[in-house]
Design an enzyme around this catalytic site. Structure first.
Site, PDB file in Angstrom:
ATOM      1  N   HIS A   1      74.554  62.730  26.648  1.00 14.91           N
ATOM      2  CA  HIS A   1      73.529  62.159  25.773  1.00 14.91           C
ATOM      3  C   HIS A   1      73.128  60.733  26.147  1.00 14.91           C
ATOM      4  CE1 HIS A   1      77.336  60.670  24.471  1.00 14.91           C
ATOM      5  NE2 HIS A   1      76.749  59.797  23.684  1.00 14.91           N
ATOM      6  N   ASP A   2      73.738  60.187  27.189  1.00 16.00           N
ATOM      7  CA  ASP A   2      73.420  58.814  27.619  1.00 16.00           C
ATOM      8  C   ASP A   2      72.695  58.763  28.958  1.00 16.00           C
ATOM      9  OD1 ASP A   2      74.762  57.655  25.412  1.00 16.00           O
ATOM     10  OD2 ASP A   2      76.689  57.755  26.462  1.00 16.00           O
TER      11      ASP A   2
ATOM     12  N   GLU B   1      86.005  58.954  27.675  1.00 19.78           N
ATOM     13  CA  GLU B   1      84.763  58.476  28.295  1.00 19.78           C
ATOM     14  C   GLU B   1      85.080  57.193  29.054  1.00 19.78           C
ATOM     15  OE1 GLU B   1      80.208  56.910  27.493  1.00 19.78           O
ATOM     16  OE2 GLU B   1      81.827  56.349  26.161  1.00 19.78           O
TER      17      GLU B   1
ATOM     18  N   ASP C   1      84.178  63.664  18.340  1.00 15.71           N
ATOM     19  CA  ASP C   1      83.968  62.442  19.102  1.00 15.71           C
ATOM     20  C   ASP C   1      84.665  61.330  18.327  1.00 15.71           C
ATOM     21  OD1 ASP C   1      82.710  60.384  20.684  1.00 15.71           O
ATOM     22  OD2 ASP C   1      81.045  61.763  21.026  1.00 15.71           O
TER      23      ASP C   1
ATOM     24  N   ASP D   1      85.362  57.821  22.789  1.00 18.32           N
ATOM     25  CA  ASP D   1      84.239  56.966  23.174  1.00 18.32           C
ATOM     26  C   ASP D   1      84.735  55.689  23.860  1.00 18.32           C
ATOM     27  OD1 ASP D   1      81.274  56.569  22.803  1.00 18.32           O
ATOM     28  OD2 ASP D   1      81.933  54.803  21.709  1.00 18.32           O
TER      29      ASP D   1
END
Ligand code: GLC
Ligand code: CA
Length: 533
Positions: free
Chosen positions: A329-330, A268, A98, A200
């Site tokens: 994860h969000d 993302e 990431d 990200d």
């Protein structure tokens, strides 16, 4: 065209704090991921994306990076990472890291320098602005975690910008030295052998050069969270971001663009489809896969899902490869959002649409959002805007491996609570159960691997019955039909002539013969895959 591994393969997201602890501190670590590689191989995935493992004060659990070229001691060492990578590669599993380029931790040495004085050489590595004439912040931009996105710095008498927490100052990507330093960090990991990155908040990386106010959002309701007071037109998705994405792509391609050694970049990006498509590249190639998050929030309704899929397919630029996601994860877990029976149908959808699926750890167990009592809250998002169900702890709980006290995740108290049903909802038990969602995932992944129609085949929507989403996947003579009943009533789907002679490959309920007189009989909440001929 020969398809590449990141096109035919399935990606599995590991949230490293919650996967497997090996040293009894209640936090997952790299050795833990290594210990579970054989599970991932037997599950049938091809690549793992690991959320950030870099040294970090962990205010945003690793998305606040203090050193891009090392491993946080809580997760292990660089040597542990090298071992993990070697072990993964031995098993033909790819590893994606990431990359968090938009912001650093406020404890990153670059920021310490930048904030030390106005004439420090790294001052312009971050975004510093004078106050408005009345002393207020420079503009009305709001942090994604609530409150002004500007933090006053007493020492040098200016504000700095942070799209997220004040402990996550945004880098100034207009500065050539920042670009060089960050490209260097990517190379550091590519040189070690990583197979790619998830990037990200890629769409946040550049902001309008003159920092105008964002327009007010007329649809704003307090329950949405403060960030939605304004529409982020000037603080995100600026045209210049595409040349940054193109640079990153060129670096990735220089390490491998073809064959087994191809590298991949996944961005993302939360944007409407037309904006999202730009991230595949404009004049120059952009990221390989701009994450397509639409299934996470879409109404679970056959007609509108069919339209969403058709519109996405139609919007893809020439040569662009699609991708699909059910959770991360969000965001709320798919089982929490859709319920246990439809989570099975959703699994079929994810693994039979055209394009690369990304699976979120634990979704293969039907793990739901775990209730977090007020004393257990860890996520800064929940702590800053409590009670709006924006917190992400419920979807970051430890992976339940077995029925032992701490579910085989750790030998001590885990950092977040386990799912209350972990004595039955765990890998060891569900892997033995023919009807478990884990078995369904394993069967689907195996089927995908066997059927070119599912990995590289064409995609065509079929006319569905009410509540039924149906499509064909076809590669040469191999023709499959996927039919998903999203509702609670049984349905009869008339099959096209070519599919009258067919056999069932998989059902989310049980594989009884569902075809009768040229029609497919679907039970309530049932998804099936059939093969013609
Ligand atoms: C991304 C991450 C999220 C993080 C944020 C700030 O959206 O997925 O977890 O909080 O960026 O880095
Ligand atoms: Ca640990």
């Amino acid at each position: 065209m020969t398809a590449l591994w990141w096109q035919t393969g399935v990606i599995y997201q590991v949230y490293p704090r919650s996967f497997q602890d090996t040293n009894g501190d209640g936090l997952g670590d790299l050795k833990g991921i290594e210990r579970r590689l054989d599970y991932l191989v037997s599950l049938g995935v091809d690549a793992i994306w690991i959320s950030p493992i870099y040294p970090s004060p962990m205010i945003d659990f690793g998305y606040d990076v203090a050193d891009y070229c090392d491993v946080d001691p809580r997760f292990g060492t660089l040597a542990d990472f090298d071992d993990l990578l070697a072990q993964a590669h031995q098993r033909r599993l790819k590893i994606l890291l990431d990359f968090v380029p938009n912001h650093t931790s406020d404890l990153h040495p670059w920021f310490a320098e930048s904030r030390s004085s106005r004439d420090n050489a790294k001052r312009d590595w971050y975004i510093w602005r004078d106050p408005a004439p009345d002393g207020a912040p420079p503009n009305n931009w709001i942090s994604d975690f609530g409150g002004s996105a500007w933090e006053w710095d007493e020492v040098t008498g200016q504000f700095y910008y942070h799209a997220f927490l004040k402990e996550q100052p945004d880098l100034n990507w207009r500065h050539p030295a920042v670009q060089l330093a960050m490209y260097g960090a990517m190379r550091f990991w590519f040189d070690r052998g990583v197979d790619g990155f998830r990037i990200d908040v890629l769409w946040h990386m550049l902001k309008a050069a003159d920092f105008p106010d964002n327009p007010a959002n007329p649809a704003y309701q307090p329950a949405m969270g403060e960030m939605h007071r304004v529409i982020q037109v000037h603080s995100t998705d600026q045209p210049e971001v595409h040349s940054i994405a193109a640079e990153m792509r060129a670096i990735a391609d220089s390490y491998g663009a073809q064959g087994r050694g191809a590298r991949v970049l996944i961005g993302e990006i939360y944007l409407p489809v037309d904006r999202l498509m730009q991230y595949y590249g404009r004049e120059r190639a952009g990221v390989h896969l701009p994450f397509n998050f639409q299934l996470i929030d879409a109404p679970w309704e056959a007609r509108s899902l069919a339209k969403l899929i058709a519109d996405y397919e139609a919007a893809l630029p020439p040569g662009a490869w699609p991708n699909w996601v059910l959770g991360n994860h969000d965001r709320p877990r798919v089982a929490a959002k859709r319920g246990q029976t439809q989570a099975r149908v959703a699994a079929v959808l994810l693994l039979t649409l055209r394009g690369t699926p990304t699976l979120y750890y634990g979704d293969e167990l039907g793990l739901s959002d775990v209730e977090i009592s007020s004393g257990q809250i860890r996520d800064p998002r929940e702590l800053r805007e409590p009670g709006l169900a924006l917190g992400r702890d419920p979807v970051r709980t430890p992976m339940p491996w077995d029925k032992s006290e701490n579910a085989g995740f750790t030998t001590t108290k885990p950092w977040l609570p386990l799912n209350a049903d972990h004595s039955t909802r765990n890998v060891a038990q569900m892997i033995e159960e023919p009807q478990s969602i884990l078995t369904l995932y394993r069967r689907l992944l195996a089927l995908r691997r066997d059927c070119l129609a599912l990995t590289i085949g064409d995609f065509m929507l079929l006319d569905g019955a009410a509540d039924v989403l149906a499509y064909e996947r076809r590669h040469r003579a191999e023709r499959l039909i996927v039919a998903l009943n999203l509702g609670g009533n049984s349905q009869r789907l008339q099959l096209p002539d070519w599919a009258h002679d067919c056999r069932i490959l998989l059902s989310t309920i049980d594989d009884t013969e569902p075809v009768e007189g040229g029609a497919l009989l679907l039970r309530s909440n049932e998804g099936v895959i059939i093969k013609a001929g």
